[in-house]
Write a protein that holds these residues in place. Structure first.
Motif, PDB file in Angstrom:
ATOM      1  N   ALA A   1       4.087  84.502  40.129  1.00 24.85           N
ATOM      2  CA  ALA A   1       3.347  85.753  40.343  1.00 24.85           C
ATOM      3  C   ALA A   1       1.906  85.596  39.884  1.00 24.85           C
ATOM      4  O   ALA A   1       1.645  84.814  38.973  1.00 24.85           O
ATOM      5  N   PRO A   2       0.947  86.311  40.455  1.00 25.28           N
ATOM      6  CA  PRO A   2       1.138  87.257  41.560  1.00 25.28           C
ATOM      7  C   PRO A   2       1.022  86.620  42.936  1.00 25.28           C
ATOM      8  O   PRO A   2       1.347  87.270  43.921  1.00 25.28           O
ATOM      9  N   GLU A   3       0.563  85.382  43.012  1.00 26.65           N
ATOM     10  CA  GLU A   3       0.201  84.856  44.328  1.00 26.65           C
ATOM     11  C   GLU A   3       1.280  84.030  45.012  1.00 26.65           C
ATOM     12  O   GLU A   3       1.161  83.739  46.202  1.00 26.65           O
TER      13      GLU A   3
ATOM     14  N   ALA B   1      12.687  83.710  36.020  1.00 26.32           N
ATOM     15  CA  ALA B   1      11.704  82.873  35.323  1.00 26.32           C
ATOM     16  C   ALA B   1      10.738  82.258  36.333  1.00 26.32           C
ATOM     17  O   ALA B   1       9.531  82.184  36.092  1.00 26.32           O
TER      18      ALA B   1
ATOM     19  N   GLY C   1       6.307  73.266  27.685  1.00 22.21           N
ATOM     20  CA  GLY C   1       7.169  74.089  28.548  1.00 22.21           C
ATOM     21  C   GLY C   1       7.907  75.142  27.746  1.00 22.21           C
ATOM     22  O   GLY C   1       7.972  76.315  28.135  1.00 22.21           O
TER      23      GLY C   1
ATOM     24  N   TYR D   1       8.383  85.013  37.654  1.00 24.79           N
ATOM     25  CA  TYR D   1       7.420  85.323  36.604  1.00 24.79           C
ATOM     26  C   TYR D   1       6.286  84.295  36.603  1.00 24.79           C
ATOM     27  O   TYR D   1       5.119  84.622  36.376  1.00 24.79           O
TER      28      TYR D   1
ATOM     29  N   GLU E   1       6.986  73.433  53.844  1.00 27.41           N
ATOM     30  CA  GLU E   1       5.829  73.136  52.982  1.00 27.41           C
ATOM     31  C   GLU E   1       5.932  73.763  51.600  1.00 27.41           C
ATOM     32  O   GLU E   1       4.908  74.130  50.989  1.00 27.41           O
TER      33      GLU E   1
ATOM     34  N   ILE F   1       9.527  74.008  34.969  1.00 30.43           N
ATOM     35  CA  ILE F   1       8.262  74.624  35.383  1.00 30.43           C
ATOM     36  C   ILE F   1       7.097  73.662  35.156  1.00 30.43           C
ATOM     37  O   ILE F   1       6.221  73.510  36.004  1.00 30.43           O
ATOM     38  N   ILE F   2       7.091  72.985  34.010  1.00 29.84           N
ATOM     39  CA  ILE F   2       6.005  72.042  33.723  1.00 29.84           C
ATOM     40  C   ILE F   2       6.076  70.830  34.656  1.00 29.84           C
ATOM     41  O   ILE F   2       5.081  70.436  35.260  1.00 29.84           O
TER      42      ILE F   2
ATOM     43  N   CYS G   1       7.473  70.438  37.532  1.00 31.87           N
ATOM     44  CA  CYS G   1       7.235  70.757  38.945  1.00 31.87           C
ATOM     45  C   CYS G   1       5.831  71.338  39.140  1.00 31.87           C
ATOM     46  O   CYS G   1       5.414  71.558  40.280  1.00 31.87           O
ATOM     47  N   GLY G   2       5.130  71.612  38.059  1.00 28.87           N
ATOM     48  CA  GLY G   2       3.793  72.187  38.174  1.00 28.87           C
ATOM     49  C   GLY G   2       3.809  73.578  38.772  1.00 28.87           C
ATOM     50  O   GLY G   2       2.881  73.978  39.478  1.00 28.87           O
ATOM     51  N   ILE G   3       4.842  74.347  38.475  1.00 28.42           N
ATOM     52  CA  ILE G   3       4.961  75.701  39.028  1.00 28.42           C
ATOM     53  C   ILE G   3       4.001  76.631  38.288  1.00 28.42           C
ATOM     54  O   ILE G   3       3.989  76.665  37.054  1.00 28.42           O
ATOM     55  N   HIS G   4       3.210  77.358  39.065  1.00 27.29           N
ATOM     56  CA  HIS G   4       2.258  78.301  38.470  1.00 27.29           C
ATOM     57  C   HIS G   4       1.920  79.367  39.511  1.00 27.29           C
ATOM     58  O   HIS G   4       2.485  79.356  40.604  1.00 27.29           O
ATOM     59  N   SER G   5       1.016  80.260  39.151  1.00 21.51           N
ATOM     60  CA  SER G   5       0.679  81.335  40.078  1.00 21.51           C
ATOM     61  C   SER G   5       0.249  80.758  41.428  1.00 21.51           C
ATOM     62  O   SER G   5      -0.679  79.950  41.479  1.00 21.51           O
TER      63      SER G   5
ATOM     64  N   THR H   1       0.968  66.021  39.426  1.00 23.63           N
ATOM     65  CA  THR H   1       1.439  67.282  38.853  1.00 23.63           C
ATOM     66  C   THR H   1       0.660  67.555  37.572  1.00 23.63           C
ATOM     67  O   THR H   1      -0.094  66.708  37.087  1.00 23.63           O
ATOM     68  N   LEU H   2       0.890  68.726  37.026  1.00 18.78           N
ATOM     69  CA  LEU H   2       0.274  69.069  35.749  1.00 18.78           C
ATOM     70  C   LEU H   2       0.584  67.990  34.715  1.00 18.78           C
ATOM     71  O   LEU H   2      -0.285  67.563  33.955  1.00 18.78           O
TER      72      LEU H   2
ATOM     73  N   TYR I   1      -3.682  76.313  33.171  1.00 11.78           N
ATOM     74  CA  TYR I   1      -2.945  76.223  34.433  1.00 11.78           C
ATOM     75  C   TYR I   1      -1.953  77.380  34.562  1.00 11.78           C
ATOM     76  O   TYR I   1      -1.735  77.919  35.643  1.00 11.78           O
ATOM     77  N   SER I   2      -1.357  77.758  33.403  1.00 16.30           N
ATOM     78  CA  SER I   2      -0.332  78.804  33.406  1.00 16.30           C
ATOM     79  C   SER I   2      -0.915  80.211  33.433  1.00 16.30           C
ATOM     80  O   SER I   2      -0.273  81.132  33.935  1.00 16.30           O
TER      81      SER I   2
ATOM     82  N   ALA J   1      -3.908  81.026  34.819  1.00 17.01           N
ATOM     83  CA  ALA J   1      -4.747  81.217  36.005  1.00 17.01           C
ATOM     84  C   ALA J   1      -3.975  81.984  37.065  1.00 17.01           C
ATOM     85  O   ALA J   1      -2.767  81.873  37.132  1.00 17.01           O
ATOM     86  N   PRO J   2      -4.647  82.736  37.930  1.00 16.93           N
ATOM     87  CA  PRO J   2      -6.092  82.937  37.961  1.00 16.93           C
ATOM     88  C   PRO J   2      -6.559  84.115  37.114  1.00 16.93           C
ATOM     89  O   PRO J   2      -7.751  84.274  36.906  1.00 16.93           O
ATOM     90  N   GLU J   3      -5.649  84.939  36.604  1.00 15.08           N
ATOM     91  CA  GLU J   3      -6.067  86.210  36.015  1.00 15.08           C
ATOM     92  C   GLU J   3      -6.233  86.198  34.505  1.00 15.08           C
ATOM     93  O   GLU J   3      -6.798  87.129  33.939  1.00 15.08           O
TER      94      GLU J   3
ATOM     95  N   HIS K   1       1.939  83.551  31.355  1.00 11.56           N
ATOM     96  CA  HIS K   1       1.917  83.502  32.823  1.00 11.56           C
ATOM     97  C   HIS K   1       0.566  84.013  33.300  1.00 11.56           C
ATOM     98  O   HIS K   1      -0.304  84.314  32.488  1.00 11.56           O
ATOM     99  N   SER K   2       0.430  84.082  34.603  1.00 10.30           N
ATOM    100  CA  SER K   2      -0.861  84.493  35.149  1.00 10.30           C
ATOM    101  C   SER K   2      -1.276  85.841  34.563  1.00 10.30           C
ATOM    102  O   SER K   2      -0.541  86.818  34.663  1.00 10.30           O
TER     103      SER K   2
END
Lengths: 255, 255, 255, 255
Positions: free
Chosen positions: B119-121, B113, A86, B116, B165, B89-90, B92-96, A65-66, A116-117, A119-121, A95-96
């Protein structure tokens, strides 16, 4: 389903203290005191499998993980803790797509989490006057595929910040109050500045400078992470813990 | 530079206790005990300005952060605190791009949260058996432009989760141990499950169930947010604080 | 077995928030929103009984503890918390026979706790320049039968302390560093000085002065008292708490 | 002024981690890695002096406090921390003259603190079924001159407590709920019972049993002692700390 590739990072996990972050391509054989693990043979397998070492000891193969990655960054400089980064990400609304300023880069651990937070935009602009730190951070960011979201500048932010209209700013310096003025110029109106200060005296001075520079909604807080040993019929907080990392200071720029 | 539009959310800020989240289109005149604020006249202006009420009291016009928004969600259900959702979020490595499961939706605060952050992907799949909660959450998510990243299901996750998944799962229920088995089926190998439990007994039971279901690297912790009053020569922790919100439980699925 | 007398203090207890400290001789009828309690009729009874008000509400009759008494002292001045005074008593080794210095007296709450601990053989010398405080403290100490163990002096300890060879010293002032020198003169070699400081800045300065004056084994700490709601299957820390009272500073005088 | 005698206990102090509790009669020469200290030569001197070792390293000669003594008791059993015993003493109103029950004796550390607090007029009755523990406690109490205030009984308090009308009771056992009934019989009406429980589950069960047995004003709390590094311009909480010792449970017996 994602398969392990030769260049995948894998977290070889035994318990909280015994874990290794490796790539099969770089470490085909992982030597541990629990025996040798044939990492090369993991290529093409799924994450989440249990494997045995040559000494027949069981290890778990996890996708890092991150947090797993960031906590492995060089520790010559102050570490950023998951609880702190966090909170900063949430309170700054990163955020992205966010464009974020950081000073100083240090080991690049917080930089990586920010990258990481956003990305990608989005994009991270990270300044540090220490060339050695920046070289190390660059290597870390490249290694973990995060460098395209980051611009590193070996530069003293006190002398001015090149960017404008940034969505958030993170100050992780010993004298963050010296940067408030130039960083304020680089921030969008209403954007959040976050400071990381180990001592009370630093926090006090940073807040004072934020007020002097017209920042509003300032807030100083400390997050204390307390580990709990949750066991049937014997649940209790852990006996020892990291008692203090840093104070977090927040404030919003007025136009 | 972003200008205030008629349908922009604005945070009208006086101090930590006196703040209002409004839109000029919905609230052209904001009536407060400090006087009336002409919100309609703010359209076309920048965020970060200071304005006066009819009683000549000064208010700050800020662009709301994720925290400002989430803390305004209906409080019929348990609130999620920034410190807790930031840590989740950190860890779990949650990100776009992340695909995240949540049960239950509640007010939709944590859902927002998560949305947010993915997003966007990415995408959030949020289950709740309470129709009223889901209707409220739907309204909140739509209002703040986050609904396209969320699929709400009025459904009991104990009976099965449709997705597969998933990159992470968040359990915010009174009896999260009942969901571990079906949620495990929906998670990618090595993915992180996070639980939010107000009591020690819940934490203890959830951890036990995670172990029974083969989850590894389990961890239970509590984040304590301590506010500091940083004032020149008089810095001290605040006298009162929110002393406890919930224990956070983490564990990683094995294949 | 001790019986309630007309001049006994009794704690009329309903729950943590609804309790009254009275004497039958002074308050023969106690008027509460739960009805009237006939305190006079309790004379000759045991402590630990349950009684009914005129509205048939049940109240418990308890013998007040030191904490019950001390927390009722006038709150015009800063309160001393049980956690803090308990720690001070243990760390200073205060017990029957100890001769203890205190500045300032304030409401006399800490004075009372010290007097209770040094009785019957020791003595407390408490200085305060505020005549009103000392008059209030005197009244409180007399009322609870502790005045014979205390000498109150309306005097500025900065100008000198009359006593010598004291076993311990407690500084509960806004500027305790100003007292270190004169108080040191009054202390026995190796005796412990304790300071109570609400802010970090005060603690920092007091410790510095202790070092300057040759004190050793200095220690600064903060005690955080966290209430737990222990209920079958639903045990958790209380949601709100007193987050900070004061830092405690300790140091030992060298000869 | 008190002089050091051959049988005085002296605390030889360098810093928080390097300190020795010795008697000149037993340890005429103290061998440390900082050199040898001639303790015999200290006899007749004052406490609070600085002395040099054979290696010319400076050491401080302090009169040991209760804490210095208690923390040196054998650690085969659970230790009692100053913060916890201080709180218990205050909340139970233990002072000279109090008659106090304790189960179990363990190393005698809490017994010593109680004995110190009830002396010269009170008494401590301490039960433990473990003969070895009691022998060790006896030796410690005698060594520090506290045994005359304590009656040790190698006995299972679950089977009954011999004393009556006790002012306070301290339960420091793994299964304190089993003792509530017999201990209640031994307590005076309105007296305070205190329990020390490392786990949440124990605290929960003890509180439940107290309620079942009619105890009132129950309270569960945890004291967290946070060390502060107070240094000019660099004040901050220590990075590591003892995060948890035990929950403290209090309740008052009704007649």
């Amino acid at each position: 389903m994602e398969k392990i590739r030769a260049d995948s990072f894998i977290l070889v996990y035994r318990d909280r203290r015994r874990k290794w972050l490796v790539r099969p391509s770089e470490t085909p054989k992982l030597h541990t005191h629990l025996g040798i693990l044939d990492c090369a043979s993991l290529v093409g397998k799924d994450f989440g499998v249990r494997v045995n070492t040559t000494m027949n000891d069981e290890l778990m193969i996890l996708k890092p993980t991150l947090e797993d990655i960031v906590m492995k960054f060089s520790r010559k400089t102050q570490v950023i803790y998951p609880k702190d980064i966090g909170m900063i990400i949430i309170k700054c609304g990163i955020h992205s797509g966010s464009r974020v300023f950081e000073a100083g880069t240090g080991s690049g651990a917080a930089t990586a989490a920010l990258a990481y937070s956003v990305a990608p935009e989005g994009h991270v602009y990270s300044y540090d006057i220490n060339e050695e730190f920046q070289a190390g951070a660059k290597k870390n960011l490249e290694r973990f595929g995060l460098s395209e979201h980051v611009t590193l500048k070996t530069k003293d932010a006190k002398l001015g910040v090149d960017e404008r209209e940034l969505d958030a700013a993170l100050l992780d310096m010993g004298d963050p109050w010296e940067l408030v003025k130039p960083v304020k110029e680089a921030m969008a109106p209403s954007a959040m500045l976050a400071g990381i200060c180990p001592t009370m005296n630093q926090a006090e001075r940073l807040v004072q400078t934020l007020h002097d520079e017209g920042f509003v909604a300032t807030e100083t807080l400390e997050l204390i992470a307390r580990n709990i040993e949750a066991r049937p019929g014997m649940t209790r907080p852990s006996m020892f813990m990291v008692a203090h990392t840093a104070y977090l200071i927040f404030g919003r720029k007025m136009g």
